[in-house]
Design a protein around this motif. Structure first.
Motif, PDB file in Angstrom:
ATOM      1  N   SER A 282      -3.829  -0.167  -1.708  1.00 33.32           N
ATOM      2  CA  SER A 282      -4.667   1.013  -1.471  1.00 33.32           C
ATOM      3  C   SER A 282      -3.769   2.175  -1.063  1.00 33.32           C
ATOM      4  O   SER A 282      -2.605   1.974  -0.704  1.00 33.32           O
ATOM      5  CB  SER A 282      -5.668   0.752  -0.332  1.00 33.32           C
ATOM      6  N   ILE A 283      -4.326   3.367  -1.109  1.00 31.26           N
ATOM      7  CA  ILE A 283      -3.654   4.525  -0.532  1.00 31.26           C
ATOM      8  C   ILE A 283      -4.376   4.849   0.769  1.00 31.26           C
ATOM      9  O   ILE A 283      -5.607   4.931   0.796  1.00 31.26           O
ATOM     10  CB  ILE A 283      -3.608   5.724  -1.506  1.00 31.26           C
ATOM     11  N   TYR A 284      -3.607   4.945   1.838  1.00 35.06           N
ATOM     12  CA  TYR A 284      -4.144   5.281   3.158  1.00 35.06           C
ATOM     13  C   TYR A 284      -3.922   6.765   3.377  1.00 35.06           C
ATOM     14  O   TYR A 284      -2.795   7.257   3.247  1.00 35.06           O
ATOM     15  CB  TYR A 284      -3.456   4.445   4.248  1.00 35.06           C
ATOM     16  N   TRP A 285      -5.010   7.483   3.671  1.00 39.22           N
ATOM     17  CA  TRP A 285      -4.957   8.931   3.800  1.00 39.22           C
ATOM     18  C   TRP A 285      -4.800   9.344   5.264  1.00 39.22           C
ATOM     19  O   TRP A 285      -5.581   8.934   6.119  1.00 39.22           O
ATOM     20  CB  TRP A 285      -6.223   9.557   3.236  1.00 39.22           C
ATOM     21  N   VAL A 286      -3.778  10.179   5.517  1.00 37.20           N
ATOM     22  CA  VAL A 286      -3.559  10.773   6.830  1.00 37.20           C
ATOM     23  C   VAL A 286      -4.196  12.161   6.791  1.00 37.20           C
ATOM     24  O   VAL A 286      -3.785  13.019   6.014  1.00 37.20           O
ATOM     25  CB  VAL A 286      -2.051  10.880   7.162  1.00 37.20           C
ATOM     26  N   ILE A 287      -5.210  12.347   7.616  1.00 39.08           N
ATOM     27  CA  ILE A 287      -5.946  13.607   7.664  1.00 39.08           C
ATOM     28  C   ILE A 287      -5.801  14.162   9.078  1.00 39.08           C
ATOM     29  O   ILE A 287      -6.168  13.495  10.048  1.00 39.08           O
ATOM     30  CB  ILE A 287      -7.431  13.392   7.315  1.00 39.08           C
TER      31      ILE A 287
ATOM     32  N   ASN B 186       0.844  -1.195   0.000  1.00 36.84           N
ATOM     33  CA  ASN B 186       0.000   0.000   0.000  1.00 36.84           C
ATOM     34  C   ASN B 186       0.877   1.241   0.000  1.00 36.84           C
ATOM     35  O   ASN B 186       2.087   1.176   0.205  1.00 36.84           O
ATOM     36  CB  ASN B 186      -0.874   0.015   1.257  1.00 36.84           C
ATOM     37  N   LEU B 187       0.231   2.377  -0.202  1.00 30.85           N
ATOM     38  CA  LEU B 187       0.871   3.676  -0.037  1.00 30.85           C
ATOM     39  C   LEU B 187       0.192   4.399   1.117  1.00 30.85           C
ATOM     40  O   LEU B 187      -0.985   4.146   1.417  1.00 30.85           O
ATOM     41  CB  LEU B 187       0.736   4.524  -1.304  1.00 30.85           C
ATOM     42  N   ILE B 188       0.919   5.311   1.741  1.00 28.59           N
ATOM     43  CA  ILE B 188       0.345   6.193   2.753  1.00 28.59           C
ATOM     44  C   ILE B 188       0.736   7.609   2.369  1.00 28.59           C
ATOM     45  O   ILE B 188       1.860   7.851   1.906  1.00 28.59           O
ATOM     46  CB  ILE B 188       0.807   5.810   4.179  1.00 28.59           C
ATOM     47  N   LYS B 189      -0.205   8.543   2.520  1.00 30.76           N
ATOM     48  CA  LYS B 189       0.009   9.915   2.049  1.00 30.76           C
ATOM     49  C   LYS B 189      -0.745  10.882   2.948  1.00 30.76           C
ATOM     50  O   LYS B 189      -1.865  10.608   3.366  1.00 30.76           O
ATOM     51  CB  LYS B 189      -0.530  10.023   0.607  1.00 30.76           C
TER      52      LYS B 189
END
Length: 143
Positions: A55-60, A6-9
């Motif tokens: 998936s891309i995991y979104w850091v909000i 996965n990616l994290i962004k």
């Protein structure tokens, strides 16, 4: 078992998964076929693994809150003539259990075993861990 990564962004300027979703519904954030995308300067070297189920995991606001399935990667040439990668996403946002994440630049790879689980369908948040405990767990690398 499928081998994927996965990616994290960080989703800079986003207040919530709802505001991320609203931005992705704008034409500026979409591909020609109407899918949301995130354009990044660097092309992932592990593209095949990402496209094998990642998936891309979104850091909000410093917290992982949701993810989106990555569908493909398109080449985009900017007005400056530089080749970039458009990470094309499934429009469906999947809420995840929250996990604190320290700030970082760009995107990072995220192993499946290090990802927070999805919340049950219809739930928009998990049972909150007290902030103090959540931060302590994040500091020692548990979250």
């Amino acid at each position: 078992m499928n081998k994927y990564v996965n990616l994290i962004k960080l989703s800079v300027g986003t207040e919530s998964p709802e505001t991320l979703d609203a931005w992705q519904q704008s034409r500026a954030a979409q591909t020609e076929d109407g899918l949301p995308r995130h354009v990044t300067r660097m092309w992932p070297k592990r593209e095949a693994e990402i496209l094998n189920g990642g998936s891309i995991y979104w850091v909000i606001k410093g917290v992982i809150q949701c993810r989106q399935k990555i569908l493909r990667m398109d080449e985009v040439i900017g007005s400056d003539g530089i080749r970039r990668c458009a990470i094309v996403l499934d429009p469906q946002l999947h809420r995840t259990q929250t996990a604190l994440k320290r700030p970082f630049q760009g995107w990072r790879y995220l192993k499946p075993e290090d990802t927070p689980p999805d919340l049950p369908k219809g739930r928009t948040q998990d049972d909150p861990i007290p902030d103090e405990l959540n931060r302590a767990l994040a500091e020692i690398g548990v979250l």
